[in-house]
Every structure is written in structure tokens, then in C-alpha cells.
Design an enzyme around this catalytic site. Structure first.
Site, PDB file in Angstrom:
ATOM      1  N   CYS A   1       0.831  -1.203   0.000  1.00 59.36           N
ATOM      2  CA  CYS A   1       0.000   0.000   0.000  1.00 59.36           C
ATOM      3  C   CYS A   1       0.868   1.256   0.000  1.00 59.36           C
ATOM      4  O   CYS A   1       1.965   1.258   0.543  1.00 59.36           O
ATOM      5  CB  CYS A   1      -0.873   0.041   1.251  1.00 59.36           C
ATOM      6  SG  CYS A   1      -1.968  -1.353   1.383  1.00 59.36           S
TER       7      CYS A   1
ATOM      8  N   GLY B   1      -0.182  -1.250   6.178  1.00 59.01           N
ATOM      9  CA  GLY B   1       0.272  -2.110   7.276  1.00 59.01           C
ATOM     10  C   GLY B   1      -0.776  -3.164   7.582  1.00 59.01           C
ATOM     11  O   GLY B   1      -1.694  -3.393   6.784  1.00 59.01           O
TER      12      GLY B   1
ATOM     13  N   GLU C   1      19.818 -15.269  -9.003  1.00 63.95           N
ATOM     14  CA  GLU C   1      19.251 -13.943  -9.264  1.00 63.95           C
ATOM     15  C   GLU C   1      18.704 -13.858 -10.699  1.00 63.95           C
ATOM     16  O   GLU C   1      17.629 -13.297 -10.927  1.00 63.95           O
ATOM     17  CB  GLU C   1      20.332 -12.885  -9.008  1.00 63.95           C
ATOM     18  CG  GLU C   1      19.959 -11.450  -9.363  1.00 63.95           C
ATOM     19  CD  GLU C   1      18.761 -10.902  -8.617  1.00 63.95           C
ATOM     20  OE1 GLU C   1      18.280 -11.524  -7.665  1.00 63.95           O
ATOM     21  OE2 GLU C   1      18.261  -9.831  -9.029  1.00 63.95           O
TER      22      GLU C   1
END
Ligand code: M6R
Length: 606
Positions: free
Chosen positions: A2, A99, A479
Site C-alpha cells: 500500500c 500495514g 538472481e
């Protein structure tokens, strides 16, 4: 994750907030919303989908007012939908939140018993309900927010407005939030690039800070209302640095920025003639006492740690343990008081890495962060920090952060080696000479990007790829495979080449292309044997090596030659064509390269 922005100033808030939301898009999201304080009440619009969908819905509407909040949501509780999108308004209180409220079910239950009804599936909705509850009991706006916050468990950055009030309140605990200080205006934001076009003066809020902006003034208090002083810091990033600059995607721009990012990470730190590396304000404890080094991170930053381990152990002869932060934080590792713990993060806001740092600090050990974002939680809360000066990394797939992190590990290895007396000035000078050549070498690789694009386009129809590498290039292929899967959604797995015969060889047939990274070091011949085994089983091979091999070239499907460098620095070069290959496959497949599905740029929740 968010993203939050808020504006309190003299100009029209709507366009400023929508622009800031666009700059936050890179964090990854599924819905967006805006709230503007207008004629004594707060007007809200929310949309599932992109910020452009929200803009289309409101651009012809009357949204006037010079105070507002906006939000991009990345669903945690409740499916992506307009109903679950932020802002959430209850009574006269409007809230945006980033959160997770861990005790929301318990709070929701007790609020329901007080007769309150909920209209979304989110954890966030308890916050405005709690505030309204305290207002109903006679608290003023500021006190009601403080009391509500004291009831919350978990992590949050919030912005709050009230109908009929000129005051905006924001607060943070374990989720990032900063205040931008402009001329006659204040903004709040989850990160600096969101508002860097309006100001480069920021206050990086600490946990339990509450910001009250009213009447053109701003003050900060703690949860009990006591005044708190926070310094205003100036960041050097410019708005243009956070824009695409003519590239089709941020990721491509960031791949091409690597020569500059590396140069900037080295500037001021290397003294080639003296054979010295300088870091300011590290405040390291007595390094001669270090018996073990820990390197802890997530995702790409974790791969950089694996490379760090290789170079530290080879040169410093100190045991290094690497850990994925989400594992480290729960496994109660056996730490000694003299151990050095290095935490690596591009964003400095990764929840698991921050939690790992807190665990280490609780045990009284020194923590060193390698971080890209100035003022981020990890950089502030660690005892020492070395910044990678890569500039803002906007693409969700990390690229320039990775190569600059490796360069920091390399410089740190030389720095510690000299302090511990295992490397002398001549050793350091020789290593620095090689390090300084890297920007030039990367530029050379980038000039051959068309050749990589050709390989990518011709092979993007495969459903699976196997990546092989050894030694310091095993993390490179981990990676490379991560890059491919996260942006193209093609399944890719990486193995240490010597492991192939212990299992993955069973997968090999004409439908399993193999990407091999193998410079001509001590294991090159052994990797060539692995390649022969693949070819015998009709697998396609793409070989990335550091000088043309006339024997192998006719046998494999393509050879890409990477400039030569020393062992420790090879990954900085060999990852670049793998980044490009992943990018070109994703781009030609038409995926959302900069904001791949389900992914977020900063993973600020567990
Ligand atoms: O900001 P951080 O370096 O702490 O982020 C860690 C990972 O979330 C990140 O590297 C992630 O794996 C990227 N999507 C990789 O491209």
C-alpha cells in the site's frame, strides 16, 4: 505494498495527489482511492484497478479543496474491490492505512457489540470506527486519534481527516511514512519519490510519531501528546531521477543506469593510490574480535549476501553465515557478542529484514545496514549504514540495487581486510583498479543488448528455464532465474552446476533450455562437462562466459562474451545480460514489467 499520500497546502489537492499516486504505482497495488476535504465534508472516490481508472472516474467531477489523502491498496485482508479500497470513511472520519492491524478481529468484535456496522472486509476499517467511538465519548479529534492508536497492535502508517476540520493527522508504527516540507505546504507519503517533484526536504518519521498539520503549521507528538523534535533532511534525488527518461520501462532504464549507479556508489570511498577504502560514520566495534559475520536479507538482496559470503570467506578467512531474514528472525540463531551482522535492503523498509535487525539489537550486537534509501527505517535504526547510491529504484524487479550492493560488499571486504591486517595497501590497490573498470565493462555489455534481445525473442515460448552456475556465480544464476520468473512468469530454477547430475538432469530434453554462467575459472572445464551432458539429452544451451570458446561455440546455441574481471567482481558483470534477457522476454510477452502481478516493491508486511 500500500502507498499513502496526503496534501495540506494552498493548491488544489486532487491533481497533486493523483500525480503522487502515479509515482507510488511501482510499489504494486490493486486498487486506488482519494479523499478531498471540500465545503465542510470529505468527499471520497475509490476504484479497483489502476490509478488511471480512478482518474478517469473523477477527472470531470467537482473535487476541489486544498487538503486531501490518497492511497494505493495491495490487498492483505479482503479481496481487491472498490468496497475494500481506501480511504475508509466512518461517520465524519476518513482514514488511509498501510500495514496490518493484527488485533483487528478482536477490535471488530467489540466494536460490533457497541452497535457498529462494518462495510468492508479490511482490517483498516476498525481504525475510523475506534476514532469515532472516542469522539462520541467526548474526545477532541487529536485525542481520539491518539486513543485509537493505543488500541492497535501490528504495523501501520495512517492518514486521517475529519469532516469540517482543517486538520490532517498522520501516524506511524513499523510502516514507512515521511513528511515532505514544501513552501506553504506539507505532504505525507510512504516514500520520497512520490513527492520529490514538490520538495526534497523531508522528515523521516519514527515509530509512534503522530503528525498534526493544521492552519499551515505542523507539529509532531508521541502517543501521549508530548512534543517530539525531528530533523528536516534534504535528499539529493531529483524528480527526473524517478521518471522513465525515454525508456519504455523503469526496469530497462535502471538496467542501463548501472554504470552511473556503480560510479556513484564508489565516489568518495575508494582511494586507489593509497590502497584504501573509506567509509564515514560506521562506528564499527573492534573488528579484530569478529569471529563470524552474518549477512541477512530477502530476495535479490539475499542473493547479494550469498555473493558477499563468497568474497568475504575467500579473502578474509572469516566464516560467514547467510540467512533469509524471514527465517533468521524466528530461528533464534546462535549469535556471539562480537559477531558482525550485516542487513541488506534496497528499500530499507522490508518488514522481515527490519524484524531481523531488531532481534539482533535485542541481543546487544552491532548491526550494519547496506541500504539504498536515505532515512529508511533500516538505515536509521541500524548502528551503522553504508548507502548504495543507486538512485531511486522504481521497477519492482531489483537490478541496479543488486550490482551496487555487491560493490559495497567488495569495498567492505577490502576495508575489513586492511583493518584486520589480512590485506595490505598493494592488495587493496589491485582490487580497486579492477573495481573502477566495472562501469566501463557494463557499458560494453549494454551495447550488445540487441544480441540478448534476439536470444530472448527466439526463446520466450519455452515454459521453463534451468540456470546453472558455480562458486560466486551460483548466486548470480539464482538472481537471473528470479528476474525471469518475477517479470515474465516463466518458470525458472537455478542450480549449482555440479548439482545437476543429482536430480535436475532428469528434467532435460529438447523443451528445457539451459542458461549457463561460467567464466573461465577453476571450474570452467567441469561446467563444460555439464554442458555436454545437456547437449547429449537435446537440451538447448546459452552460455555466458568471459572469452570466446572455439570448442564449445559450435556445440551450444549461443555464446555471449562478458568482459573479464577478477573472481569477486564477476557477478556484477554476468548478471547484466541475465537482467536484459528477463526484461526482453517479459517485454515481448507483454507482461506488466514494472509492476508484475502479485508483487510489491517494498514488502512492508510479514
Ligand atoms: O528492499 P529490499 O531489498 O529489502 O527487498 C527485498 C526483496 O523484496 C526484493 O529484492 C524482491 O525480491 C525483488 N522483487 C527482487 O527483484
Amino acid at each position: 505494498m500500500c502507498g499513502i499520500v496526503g496534501y495540506h497546502g494552498r493548491e488544489g489537492a486532487r491533481d497533486i495527489l493523483i500525480d503522487a499516486l502515479r509515482r507510488l504505482e511501482y510499489r504494486g497495488y490493486d486498487s486506488a482511492g482519494i479523499a478531498i476535504s471540500q465545503d465542510g465534508s470529505v468527499k471520497i472516490a475509490r476504484k479497483q484497478g489502476k490509478v488511471s481508472d480512478l482518474w478517469n472516474a473523477i477527472c470531470n467531477e467537482n473535487f476541489e479543496g486544498s487538503m486531501g489523502l490518497a492511497h494505493t491498496r495491495w490487498a492483505t485482508h479482503g479481496v481487491p474491490s472498490e468496497r475494500n479500497a481506501h480511504p475508509h470513511k466512518v461517520g465524519d472520519i476518513t482514514v488511509v492505512h498501510n500495514g496490518i492491524i493484527e488485533n483487528y478481529l478482536e477490535l471488530k468484535e467489540s466494536l460490533k457489540q457497541d452497535g457498529r456496522t462494518f462495510v468492508s472486509d479490511t482490517d483498516t476499517e476498525v481504525i475510523p470506527h475506534l476514532i469515532v467511538n472516542y469522539l462520541d465519548k467526548g474526545s477532541d479529534f487529536e485525542e481520539a486519534v491518539r486513543l485509537a492508536l493505543k488500541r492497535l497492535k501490528g504495523s501501520y502508517a495512517i492518514g486521517v481527516m475529519r469532516d469540517g476540520s482543517d486538520t490532517m493527522i498522520a501516524a506511524k508504527k513499523e510502516s514507512p511514512l515521511l513528511v515532505g516540507v514544501g513552501k506553504d505546504e506539507f505532504m505525507i507519503a510512504s516514500d520520497a519519490p512520490a513527492i520529490i517533484n514538490r520538495t526534497n526536504s523531508f522528515i523521516f518519521l519514527e515509530d509512534n510519531d503522530i503528525v498534526i498539520i493544521t492552519n499551515g503549521e505542523m507539529r509532531i507528538t508521541d502517543f501521549d501528546g508530548a512534543a517530539v523534535n525531528r530533523e528536516i533532511k534534504t535528499v539529493q534525488w531529483t524528480g527526473a531521477m524517478a521518471e522513465k527518461g525515454g525508456y519504455r520501462h523503469f526496469m530497462l532504464k535502471e538496467i542501463f543506469e548501472q554504470p552511473r549507479a556503480l560510479t556513484e556508489t564508489l565516489i568518495g570511498r575508494i582511494r586507489e593510490e593509497e590502497g584504501d577504502v573509506v567509509f564515514e560514520d560506521l562506528n564499527l566495534p573492534d573488528v579484530s574480535k569478529i569471529r563470524k559475520i552474518w549477512m541477512v536479507a530477502c530476495g535479490t538482496s539475499y542473493h547479494a549476501c550469498l555473493i558477499g559470503k563468497n568474497m568475504f570467506e575467500a579473502n578474509l578467512r572469516i566464516p560467514v553465515e547467510t540467512d533469509i531474514a524471514s527465517e533468521f528472525r524466528y530461528r533464534d540463531p546462535i549469535l556471539d557478542k562480537d559477531d558482525l551482522v550485516i542487513l541488506v535492503s534496497q528499500s530499507g523498509e522490508t518488514a522481515d529484514t527490519i524484524a531481523a535487525m531488531k532481534e539482533v539489537k535485542k541481543k546487544g550486537l552491532y548491526t550494519l545496514a547496506i541500504c539504498n534509501v536515505l532515512g529508511s527505517t533500516l538505515s536509521r535504526d541500524s548502528h551503522g549504514v553504508i548507502y548504495t547510491h543507486a538512485g531511486p529504484e522504481i521497477g519492482v524487479a531489483s537490478t541496479k540495487a543488486f550490482t551496487t550492493q555487491i560493490s559495497v560488499f567488495f569495498m567492505l571486504m577490502l576495508y575489513l581486510g586492511k583493518l584486520r591486517g589480512v590485506l595490505d595497501g598493494d592488495d587493496v590497490r589491485r582490487h580497486l583498479t579492477e573495481l573502477k573498470k566495472l562501469p566501463h565493462h557494463i557499458t560494453a555489455i549494454l551495447k550488445s543488448s540487441a544480441a540478448i534481445e534476439e536470444i530472448a525473442q527466439a526463446n520466450m515460448h519455452y515454459g521453463h528455464f534451468l540456470y546453472l552456475g558455480r562458486g560466486i556465480n551460483f548466486p548470480t544464476v539464482l538472481e537471473g532465474a528470479l528476474k525471469l520468473k518475477e517479470i515474465s512468469y516463466i518458470h525458472a530454477e537455478a542450480y549449482a552446476a555440479g548439482e545437476m547430475k543429482h536430480g535436475p538432469i532428469a528434467l532435460i530434453d529438447e523443451n528445457m533450455p539451459i542458461v549457463v554462467v561460467s567464466p573461465k575459472d577453476q571450474t570452467y572445464k567441469k561446467t563444460c562437462s555439464n554442458i555436454e551432458e545437456v547437449i547429449t539429452r537435446r537440451g538447448k544451451v546459452f552460455l555466458f562466459t568471459d572469452s570466446f570458446d572455439h570448442d564449445m561455440a559450435p556445440k551450444v546455441n549461443a555464446v555471449f562474451v562478458i568482459p573479464e574481471t577478477i573472481y569477486e567482481l564477476q557477478p556484477i558483470l554476468s548478471i547484466v545480460p541475465l537482467q536484459l534477457m528477463a526484461y526482453y522476454m517479459a517485454n515481448h510477452l507483454g507482461t506488466d514489467v514494472d509492476q508484475p502481478r502479485n508483487l510489491a516493491k517494498s514488502v512492508t508486511v510479514e
